[in-house]
Write a protein that holds these residues in place. Sequence first.
Motif, mmCIF file in Angstrom:
data_model
loop_
_atom_site.group_PDB
_atom_site.id
_atom_site.type_symbol
_atom_site.label_atom_id
_atom_site.label_comp_id
_atom_site.label_asym_id
_atom_site.label_seq_id
_atom_site.Cartn_x
_atom_site.Cartn_y
_atom_site.Cartn_z
ATOM 1 N N LEU A 252 0.858 -1.188 0.000
ATOM 2 C CA LEU A 252 0.000 0.000 0.000
ATOM 3 C C LEU A 252 0.891 1.234 0.000
ATOM 4 C CD1 LEU A 252 -2.500 -0.967 2.855
ATOM 5 C CD2 LEU A 252 -2.902 -1.125 0.398
ATOM 6 N N THR B 14 -3.577 3.269 9.760
ATOM 7 C CA THR B 14 -4.400 3.549 8.586
ATOM 8 C C THR B 14 -3.530 4.163 7.495
ATOM 9 O OG1 THR B 14 -6.314 3.950 9.990
ATOM 10 C CG2 THR B 14 -6.441 4.769 7.742
ATOM 11 N N THR C 42 -4.105 5.903 3.832
ATOM 12 C CA THR C 42 -5.109 6.417 2.909
ATOM 13 C C THR C 42 -4.534 6.395 1.502
ATOM 14 O OG1 THR C 42 -6.060 7.800 4.629
ATOM 15 C CG2 THR C 42 -6.626 8.360 2.358
ATOM 16 N N LYS D 266 -9.165 6.507 -0.122
ATOM 17 C CA LYS D 266 -9.790 5.374 0.547
ATOM 18 C C LYS D 266 -8.884 4.905 1.694
ATOM 19 C CE LYS D 266 -11.902 0.953 0.097
ATOM 20 N NZ LYS D 266 -12.312 -0.171 -0.653
ATOM 21 N N GLN E 12 -7.376 2.507 4.373
ATOM 22 C CA GLN E 12 -7.129 1.078 4.548
ATOM 23 C C GLN E 12 -6.581 0.874 5.954
ATOM 24 O OE1 GLN E 12 -7.568 -1.247 2.003
ATOM 25 N NE2 GLN E 12 -8.317 0.389 0.692
ATOM 26 N N THR E 13 -7.255 0.092 6.777
ATOM 27 C CA THR E 13 -6.794 -0.199 8.130
ATOM 28 C C THR E 13 -6.007 -1.495 8.102
ATOM 29 O OG1 THR E 13 -8.731 0.903 9.042
ATOM 30 C CG2 THR E 13 -7.522 -0.560 10.511
ATOM 31 N N VAL E 14 -4.821 -1.465 8.729
ATOM 32 C CA VAL E 14 -3.910 -2.606 8.690
ATOM 33 C C VAL E 14 -3.423 -2.917 10.110
ATOM 34 C CG1 VAL E 14 -1.738 -3.482 7.752
ATOM 35 C CG2 VAL E 14 -3.098 -1.869 6.418
#
Length: 78
Positions: A34, A57, A59, A63, A65-67
């Motif tokens: 990411l 997180t 972005t 959008k 994205q939580t990881v």
Amino acid sequence: MNINVHDYVQAIKARAVALHGTTVSVELSGGKTLVGTLAYAVTSDAAGYEKYPDVLTVTVSTKAQTVRVDRIDAIGQG
């Protein structure tokens, strides 16, 4: 090879604190990468102890994205 998972996760969290608010590249354990803006904030509990979240997180193109930090192989600028 013997890896201490706790130390590894702590190192990822420390790196996330240092890179909070910047553009990062996060390599996930599943092979996906990411690239986006990192959000990772340290908070304090009622007793004043710092709490380091187990998720961050990234972005990517607006959008979020939580990881989970224990699912990250590497994190760096850019």
